[in-house]
Design a protein around this motif. Structure first.
Motif, mmCIF file in Angstrom:
data_model
loop_
_atom_site.group_PDB
_atom_site.id
_atom_site.type_symbol
_atom_site.label_atom_id
_atom_site.label_comp_id
_atom_site.label_asym_id
_atom_site.label_seq_id
_atom_site.Cartn_x
_atom_site.Cartn_y
_atom_site.Cartn_z
ATOM 1 N N PRO A 273 0.827 -1.192 0.000
ATOM 2 C CA PRO A 273 0.000 0.000 0.000
ATOM 3 C C PRO A 273 0.870 1.254 0.000
ATOM 4 O O PRO A 273 2.099 1.172 0.155
ATOM 5 C CB PRO A 273 -0.713 -0.103 1.349
ATOM 6 C CG PRO A 273 0.318 -0.730 2.234
ATOM 7 C CD PRO A 273 1.122 -1.652 1.367
ATOM 8 N N SER A 274 0.249 2.396 -0.140
ATOM 9 C CA SER A 274 0.984 3.634 0.093
ATOM 10 C C SER A 274 0.027 4.693 0.621
ATOM 11 O O SER A 274 -1.186 4.616 0.422
ATOM 12 C CB SER A 274 1.653 4.133 -1.187
ATOM 13 O OG SER A 274 0.709 4.747 -2.031
ATOM 14 N N ALA A 275 0.627 5.641 1.317
ATOM 15 C CA ALA A 275 -0.129 6.791 1.799
ATOM 16 C C ALA A 275 0.616 8.029 1.342
ATOM 17 O O ALA A 275 1.842 8.059 1.367
ATOM 18 C CB ALA A 275 -0.186 6.775 3.329
ATOM 19 N N SER A 276 -0.130 9.030 0.913
ATOM 20 C CA SER A 276 0.508 10.306 0.560
ATOM 21 C C SER A 276 -0.116 11.386 1.421
ATOM 22 O O SER A 276 -1.287 11.718 1.272
ATOM 23 C CB SER A 276 0.283 10.615 -0.918
ATOM 24 O OG SER A 276 0.756 9.545 -1.691
ATOM 25 N N LEU A 277 0.685 11.862 2.358
ATOM 26 C CA LEU A 277 0.156 12.760 3.382
ATOM 27 C C LEU A 277 0.388 14.219 3.030
ATOM 28 O O LEU A 277 1.443 14.590 2.522
ATOM 29 C CB LEU A 277 0.832 12.485 4.738
ATOM 30 C CG LEU A 277 0.905 11.032 5.207
ATOM 31 C CD1 LEU A 277 1.601 10.963 6.568
ATOM 32 C CD2 LEU A 277 -0.488 10.430 5.310
ATOM 33 N N GLY A 278 -0.618 15.039 3.335
ATOM 34 C CA GLY A 278 -0.476 16.483 3.182
ATOM 35 C C GLY A 278 -0.304 17.115 4.551
ATOM 36 O O GLY A 278 0.063 16.449 5.517
ATOM 37 N N ALA A 279 -0.604 18.417 4.631
ATOM 38 C CA ALA A 279 -0.512 19.095 5.924
ATOM 39 C C ALA A 279 -1.819 18.881 6.679
ATOM 40 O O ALA A 279 -2.882 18.775 6.073
ATOM 41 C CB ALA A 279 -0.280 20.574 5.695
ATOM 42 N N ARG A 280 -1.726 18.816 8.013
ATOM 43 C CA ARG A 280 -2.898 18.525 8.837
ATOM 44 C C ARG A 280 -4.010 19.566 8.632
ATOM 45 O O ARG A 280 -3.767 20.755 8.549
ATOM 46 C CB ARG A 280 -2.470 18.485 10.305
ATOM 47 C CG ARG A 280 -3.581 18.133 11.261
ATOM 48 C CD ARG A 280 -3.018 17.758 12.619
ATOM 49 N NE ARG A 280 -2.461 16.415 12.614
ATOM 50 C CZ ARG A 280 -3.190 15.305 12.734
ATOM 51 N NH1 ARG A 280 -4.491 15.370 12.862
ATOM 52 N NH2 ARG A 280 -2.603 14.131 12.719
ATOM 53 N N LYS A 281 -5.268 19.034 8.537
ATOM 54 C CA LYS A 281 -6.432 19.917 8.377
ATOM 55 C C LYS A 281 -7.365 19.608 9.535
ATOM 56 O O LYS A 281 -8.028 18.579 9.539
ATOM 57 C CB LYS A 281 -7.094 19.584 7.032
ATOM 58 C CG LYS A 281 -8.332 20.369 6.682
ATOM 59 C CD LYS A 281 -8.832 20.023 5.269
ATOM 60 C CE LYS A 281 -9.804 18.865 5.255
ATOM 61 N NZ LYS A 281 -10.313 18.458 3.946
ATOM 62 N N GLY A 282 -7.379 20.453 10.567
ATOM 63 C CA GLY A 282 -8.224 20.204 11.734
ATOM 64 C C GLY A 282 -7.862 18.878 12.381
ATOM 65 O O GLY A 282 -6.708 18.618 12.693
#
Ligand code: NAD
Length: 374
Positions: A273-282
């Motif tokens: 699998p993979s995850a592509s994380l952005g900046a935290r939103k709430g």
């Protein structure tokens, strides 16, 4: 019994794409259904097209509506894009444009690709079992910058009639800093060892990359061991002695290659699998979850695809976006259990094992969840 508390409702956007994408996405949807029935996981899901399927439906591989709906969600699930029928389309109509745009729109700059060798599959790797057994490494790839996005980019015709193609490798210090910081933080949650891979011997972006890694190490992450490795040597070390690594951080291009290489160590691309994380939103870390494999046109529509990479991307979502670590571990365990019991899709088939298709593998995982959850 009262109504579900509001904060338990997760907004999920699913974009299955092409080839085996819809089949593996269907498997993930069934697993989500299990969590909603059994683990107080309420989700509101919406679906839309991307890639070749979107091109056929709307004339573009990256519809604005898909991008807007994805950005409004707490987590986005993507199957895969691409297929030979779209290979001759112009660059801006190719299915891969949809993939690149959704990553960019979500600001998903940190691509996490775990390479874990399940014990039951240690003989399925092309490397010797003792080299891969127990392997658990994490590759953190920068995803929204570098040579895939840098300008200028294009092909021109020279006065002598030759063609000249240009791609530009470009990184700003803030782009480098945020990906290396994310990798240090992930290393802190694991075995506290980070290898930073670049080509500082021949590339200016590599020199800046190394400088920033050293600065962050000195100022914020002295508790994590930092090593620098040239990307070509990293490729070699991954097949020589992969267990020397814990977390590897690298740029978009090197990460593309190194993570596929690491995938092969584990036996099959259908497992990862993979995850592509952005900046935290709430409350959430909005992120894009996808198997690392492509659309596998050679096996599409035949119930042959291994759904595990896609299913495990839901486990990553539970862990990273929704901070439900126990639920994530339960799903990892269910997958490990069915492998130990000998169930295999064709890509990971071994003598004496029980060969199953996409749908039956998913049902087997659901049954394992039923048993493990009691
Ligand atoms: P691929 O990952 O689609 O397939 C490579 C090989 O692995 C094939 O033999 C395929 O049958 C097998 N395979 C892949 N996933 C599998 C699974 N879940 N279960 C069983 N076997 C599996 O890569 P490719 O053949 O190089 O590319 C095919 C298409 O996919 C191309 O159009 C390419 O551009 C696209 N692609 C898309 C993505 C993405 O959407 N993220 C990634 C890579 C390739």
């Amino acid at each position: 019994m009262g109504a579900e508390p509001f904060f338990d409702m997760h907004k999920i956007y699913m974009t299955p794409g092409d080839g085996i994408g819809p089949e593996v996405m269907d498997a993930t949807r069934r697993v989500m259904g299990w969590y909603s029935q059994n683990r107080n996981f309420a989700f509101d899901s919406q679906e839309g097209p991307i890639g070749g399927a979107a091109y056929e439906a709307t004339g573009t591989p990256d519809p604005d509506q898909t991008m807007a709906d994805a950005k409004a969600a707490d987590a986005v699930f993507l199957g895969a894009v691409g297929g030979p029928q779209w290979d001759s389309l112009p660059y801006d109509k190719k299915p891969e444009r949809g993939l690149l745009r959704i990553r960019k729109e979500l600001g998903a700059f940190a691509n996490l690709r775990p390479a874990i060798c399940f014990d039951a599959l240690k003989d399925a790797s092309s490397l010797k079992p003792e080299i891969v057994s127990g392997l658990d490494i994490l590759i953190v790839r920068e995803l929204t910058g570098g040579v895939y996005f840098g300008e200028p980019k294009g092909t021109t015709v020279l006065p002598d009639g030759q063609k000249r193609a240009v791609d530009t490798q470009v990184y700003t210090s803030s782009e480098i800093e945020r990906i290396i910081r994310a990798a240090f933080e992930l290393a802190r949650l694991r075995n506290k060892r980070l290898a930073s891979a670049e080509k500082s011997n021949v590339m200016m972006t590599g020199i800046l990359w190394r400088e920033i890694a050293n600065h962050l190490h000195k100022t914020e992450f002295q508790d994590v061991e930092l090593t620098h490795i040239l990307a070509d040597n990293c490729a070699m070390q991954l097949v020589r002695n992969p267990k020397q690594f814990d977390v590897i951080v690298t740029d978009n291009l090197f990460g593309d290659v190194l993570s596929d290489e690491a995938a092969q160590l584990t036996g099959s691309i259908g497992m990862l699998p993979s995850a592509s994380l952005g900046a935290r939103k709430g409350e959430y870390l909005p992120a894009l979850y996808e198997p690392i494999h492509g659309s596998a046109p050679d096996i599409a529509g035949k119930d042959l695809a291994n759904p595990i990479a896609s299913i495990l991307s839901f486990a990553m979502c539970l862990r990273y976006s929704f901070e439900r670590r126990e639920d994530a571990a339960l799903l990892d365990k269910a997958v490990e259990t069915v492998l130990q019991e000998g169930y295999r899709t064709g890509d990971i088939m071994q003598p004496g094992m029980n060969k199953v298709g996409t749908s039956a593998m998913t049902s087997t995982i659901l049954k394992a969840l039923d048993r493990l959850a009691v």
